[in-house]
Design a protein around this motif. Structure first.
Motif, PDB file in Angstrom:
ATOM      1  N   ARG A 151      -5.561  -5.374   1.773  1.00  0.00           N
ATOM      2  CA  ARG A 151      -5.108  -4.312   2.798  1.00  0.00           C
ATOM      3  C   ARG A 151      -4.656  -5.154   4.137  1.00  0.00           C
ATOM      4  O   ARG A 151      -3.696  -4.876   4.714  1.00  0.00           O
ATOM      5  CB  ARG A 151      -6.246  -3.284   3.403  1.00  0.00           C
ATOM      6  CG  ARG A 151      -6.429  -2.062   2.474  1.00  0.00           C
ATOM      7  CD  ARG A 151      -7.614  -1.274   2.952  1.00  0.00           C
ATOM      8  NE  ARG A 151      -8.806  -1.731   3.186  1.00  0.00           N
ATOM      9  CZ  ARG A 151      -9.703  -1.441   2.066  1.00  0.00           C
ATOM     10  NH1 ARG A 151      -9.402  -0.878   0.967  1.00  0.00           N
ATOM     11  NH2 ARG A 151     -10.989  -1.881   2.153  1.00  0.00           N
ATOM     12  N   GLN A 204       0.928  -1.156  -0.152  1.00  0.00           N
ATOM     13  CA  GLN A 204       0.010  -0.065  -0.090  1.00  0.00           C
ATOM     14  C   GLN A 204       0.839   1.200   0.132  1.00  0.00           C
ATOM     15  O   GLN A 204       0.469   2.145  -0.601  1.00  0.00           O
ATOM     16  CB  GLN A 204      -0.795   0.153   1.253  1.00  0.00           C
ATOM     17  CG  GLN A 204      -2.020   0.967   1.089  1.00  0.00           C
ATOM     18  CD  GLN A 204      -3.038   0.637  -0.317  1.00  0.00           C
ATOM     19  OE1 GLN A 204      -3.293  -0.255  -0.475  1.00  0.00           O
ATOM     20  NE2 GLN A 204      -3.031   1.760  -0.977  1.00  0.00           N
ATOM     21  N   ASN A 220       0.576   4.246  -2.774  1.00  0.00           N
ATOM     22  CA  ASN A 220       0.315   5.432  -2.691  1.00  0.00           C
ATOM     23  C   ASN A 220       1.351   6.488  -3.220  1.00  0.00           C
ATOM     24  O   ASN A 220       1.216   7.655  -3.718  1.00  0.00           O
ATOM     25  CB  ASN A 220       0.095   5.620  -1.121  1.00  0.00           C
ATOM     26  CG  ASN A 220      -1.011   5.002  -0.520  1.00  0.00           C
ATOM     27  OD1 ASN A 220      -1.883   4.775  -1.235  1.00  0.00           O
ATOM     28  ND2 ASN A 220      -1.103   4.862   0.727  1.00  0.00           N
TER      29      ASN A 220
END
Length: 344
Positions: A316, A210, A214
């Motif tokens: 996630r 993640q 990002n």
């Protein structure tokens, strides 16, 4: 299924040679010493074991599989016919997670759907290595040849789909298609997480899937170039013979199960074997799982990758997982004592 686990993004994959295998230590542990054993859902683990045990070749496993498929009391079955064995070869345990991505896409290009999933062309099959990711994505070699399976709306998610090796594409009408590993261009994988660490953007303990996603989205120009840093490119194939409710296929060519299937190093753990996982960290796991998969980053007796399911939430959870603990392999009794004769 061939899959490069997400942990390979951040770390180089260690080599496990014959010396490590020869020096591995085998210790038999009592079931009473497995933390949380009595509270687990052993019947769930037995159902998953039965999915793949018919494919195990060794006579010990075939006999146990025949018993397992007679619907015995699950906890009694494991306790009567197995012994937990702790295998160690000098390195601490490391648990990570993986998942089946689900991308938004279409069967035809247009609008936001601009990033193709390709089948492998014949010239890639004939040349190892073939052209690089940069040449495939920025050149003309693949265009207008009818090799596209689908187009998706996010190049970052497509890159990570290639790392996982399989996933689903949700179409505008709500249908989904499944894709699996269909070959590669033969170039070695280069970790973009390790590259961000080398550049000083992050420390190694900060890097996760993640975090990388990002950063690429916040830095679109540099991010696109970072993805091209990895010359390895994965091609796909459509998988139309799996029911939507079933998980993707693992290394045993059977569907794997969220929360019960685990990827291991088959040099140490027999594929299809039950393994007891004691994963520590923010979300501890104490559960009997089945070794039904492998991964290029999964090397070592105490290295495992837990399958967390399909979609963003599973991603996630998997992306955050990097924990210590221990893993014990449930071995047939005779085999366990043959490896650990001092325990007799």
């Amino acid at each position: 299924m061939i899959r490069a686990a997400l942990s390979a993004i951040a770390l180089a994959v260690p080599f496990i040679g014959p010396a490590a295998l020869a020096e591995a230590r085998y210790d038999i542990v009592d079931f009473a010493d497995l933390e949380g054993w009595a509270a687990d859902d052993h019947a769930s683990a037995l159902r998953v074991f039965n999915e793949t045990c018919p494919d195990m070749d060794d006579i010990d496993w075939r006999s146990l599989c025949a018993l397992a498929q007679q619907n015995p009391s699950a906890r009694n079955f494991f306790e009567l016919f197995f012994r937990p064995v702790l295998i160690s070869e000098g390195r601490p345990a490391l648990f990570t997670g993986y998942f089946e991505p689900e991308l938004n896409g279409a069967l035809h290009s247009g609008g936001r759907y601009r990033y193709p999933l390709y089948r492998e062309p014949p010239e890639s099959l004939a040349n190892d290595p073939w052209i690089s990711r940069r040449e495939i994505e920025t050149g003309e070699t693949m265009k207008n040849r009818g090799l596209e399976i689908a187009w998706v709306d996010d190049p970052v998610e497509l890159f990570f789909l290639q790392i996982q090796g399989s996933g689903r594409v949700r179409l505008p009408d709500g249908r989904t298609i499944r894709v699996g590993y269909g070959g590669s261009n033969g170039h070695d994988y280069r970790s973009i997480g390790a590259e961000l660490v080398r550049r000083g953007v992050y420390n190694i303990h900060q890097v996760s899937a993640q975090v990388i996603k990002n950063w690429v989205r916040r830095n679109p120009v540099e991010g696109a170039e970072l993805l091209l840093f990895n010359p390895s490119y994965v091609f796909f194939r459509r998988i139309d013979d799996l029911a939507p409710e079933n998980g993707p296929r693992g290394a045993m060519n059977r569907s794997i199960t969220a929360g019960r299937s685990v990827a291991v190093d088959p040099a140490f753990v027999t594929l299809g074997a039950p393994v007891w996982v004691e994963k520590d960290g923010e979300d501890p796991v104490r559960r009997l799982m089945i070794a039904q998969d492998t991964g290029s980053a999964i090397k070592g007796a105490q290295r495992a990758d837990l399958f967390m399911g399909t979609g963003d939430e599973a991603g996630r959870i998997a992306g955050r997982m990097r924990d210590s603990g221990r893993m014990l392999v449930l071995m047939p009794i005779q085999r366990a004592y043959a490896l650990a004769p001092d325990a007799i």
